[in-house]
Design a protein around this motif. Sequence first.
Motif, short mmCIF file in Angstrom:
data_model
loop_
_atom_site.label_atom_id
_atom_site.label_comp_id
_atom_site.label_asym_id
_atom_site.label_seq_id
_atom_site.Cartn_x
_atom_site.Cartn_y
_atom_site.Cartn_z
N TYR A 182 24.77 29.14 41.63
CA TYR A 182 24.98 28.61 42.97
C TYR A 182 25.07 29.78 43.94
N TYR A 183 24.22 29.77 44.96
CA TYR A 183 24.22 30.83 45.96
C TYR A 183 24.18 30.22 47.35
N ASP A 184 24.99 30.76 48.25
CA ASP A 184 24.94 30.32 49.64
C ASP A 184 25.57 31.39 50.52
N LYS A 185 25.24 31.35 51.80
CA LYS A 185 25.86 32.21 52.79
C LYS A 185 26.96 31.42 53.48
N MET A 186 28.00 32.12 53.91
CA MET A 186 29.08 31.42 54.59
C MET A 186 29.80 32.32 55.57
N LYS A 187 30.30 31.68 56.62
CA LYS A 187 31.12 32.38 57.62
C LYS A 187 32.58 32.38 57.20
N SER A 188 33.02 31.30 56.54
CA SER A 188 34.41 31.21 56.10
C SER A 188 34.51 30.30 54.89
N PHE A 189 35.62 30.46 54.13
CA PHE A 189 35.80 29.65 52.94
C PHE A 189 37.27 29.51 52.59
N ARG A 190 37.56 28.48 51.82
CA ARG A 190 38.88 28.30 51.19
C ARG A 190 38.64 27.88 49.75
N LEU A 191 39.32 28.54 48.83
CA LEU A 191 39.23 28.21 47.42
C LEU A 191 40.62 27.80 46.94
N GLU A 192 40.73 26.58 46.43
CA GLU A 192 42.00 26.05 45.94
C GLU A 192 41.86 25.84 44.44
N THR A 193 42.71 26.51 43.67
CA THR A 193 42.59 26.47 42.22
C THR A 193 43.72 25.68 41.58
N GLU A 194 43.44 25.23 40.37
CA GLU A 194 44.45 24.57 39.55
C GLU A 194 44.86 25.54 38.45
N ALA B 7 48.61 29.91 37.31
CA ALA B 7 49.74 30.66 36.75
C ALA B 7 49.31 31.64 35.65
N ASN B 8 48.36 31.26 34.82
CA ASN B 8 47.91 32.13 33.73
C ASN B 8 46.64 32.90 34.08
N ASN B 9 46.19 32.77 35.30
CA ASN B 9 44.96 33.42 35.73
C ASN B 9 45.21 34.19 37.03
N TYR B 10 44.20 34.83 37.55
CA TYR B 10 44.35 35.59 38.77
C TYR B 10 42.99 35.83 39.40
N TYR B 11 43.02 36.30 40.64
CA TYR B 11 41.84 36.74 41.36
C TYR B 11 41.84 38.25 41.40
N SER B 12 40.68 38.81 41.53
CA SER B 12 40.57 40.23 41.83
C SER B 12 39.96 40.31 43.22
N ILE B 13 40.73 40.82 44.16
CA ILE B 13 40.24 40.98 45.53
C ILE B 13 40.19 42.47 45.81
N ASP B 14 38.97 42.98 45.89
CA ASP B 14 38.73 44.40 46.10
C ASP B 14 39.48 45.26 45.08
N GLY B 15 39.46 44.79 43.83
CA GLY B 15 40.07 45.54 42.74
C GLY B 15 41.57 45.36 42.58
N GLU B 16 42.18 44.53 43.40
CA GLU B 16 43.62 44.26 43.29
C GLU B 16 43.84 42.87 42.73
N LYS B 17 44.92 42.70 41.99
CA LYS B 17 45.21 41.45 41.29
C LYS B 17 46.08 40.53 42.16
N TYR B 18 45.66 39.25 42.30
CA TYR B 18 46.39 38.25 43.06
C TYR B 18 46.51 36.97 42.25
N SER B 19 47.65 36.31 42.35
CA SER B 19 47.86 35.00 41.72
C SER B 19 48.37 34.03 42.77
N SER B 20 47.47 33.40 43.45
CA SER B 20 47.81 32.44 44.49
C SER B 20 46.93 31.21 44.28
N PRO B 21 47.48 30.01 44.43
CA PRO B 21 46.65 28.82 44.23
C PRO B 21 45.60 28.62 45.32
N ILE B 22 45.77 29.28 46.46
CA ILE B 22 44.82 29.12 47.57
C ILE B 22 44.50 30.49 48.15
N ILE B 23 43.21 30.76 48.30
CA ILE B 23 42.78 31.94 49.05
C ILE B 23 41.75 31.48 50.07
#
Length: 173
Positions: free
Chosen positions: A127-139, A142-158
């Motif tokens: 899946y590929y698309d261009k976007m101006k803005s986005f929201r990602l809400e995960t389920e 708690a046992n997973n994380y995001y990597s944002i520019d090489g840093e670790k985050y655990s938030s249900p919404i970014i």
Amino acid sequence: IESEKVRWLGALRFDVYGVLTILKNKTYRAKLTYSETNNVLPPIGEEINGDEWKKFEDTWSYFNVHKMPYITEDCHAAPVKDFQDGYNHLVALKGASNTRFKMTKILLGLTSGFCADEAKLKKNGVYYDKMKSFRLETENIANNYYSIDGEKYSSPIIQGSIKEKALTLFCTK
């Protein structure tokens, strides 16, 4: 981030952990909302409404949003033609259509130019698309994380959006 513990391997650590990730074949349930035209997002917690927003909920195994064509000097991760085009680029693989073979093809494609070609991505179920803005809400983050520019985050919404002309780059050779 998981490869930090074998940092002594140098750049090879990314290949090793890429293979381990493919073997695990993990998926993540998430709701993605994004717009190709609107770069103004309501605060987290407020609903996103309007016809310009694309919304869908699915299972993902690979999800990458970035502005630049390259993640590293030899890793061409998106078909970005011009980093000043005013868009973030989404490259994702839905978990339901995922196979270890497809993940291997994508991993190898990061350095072979496969991911630089929008038509090849879509043809192979990415899946590929261009976007101006986005929201990602995960389920179950708690046992997973995001990597944002090489840093670790655990938030249900970014969420993120393009801030046009916020930075000017000057480069010399």
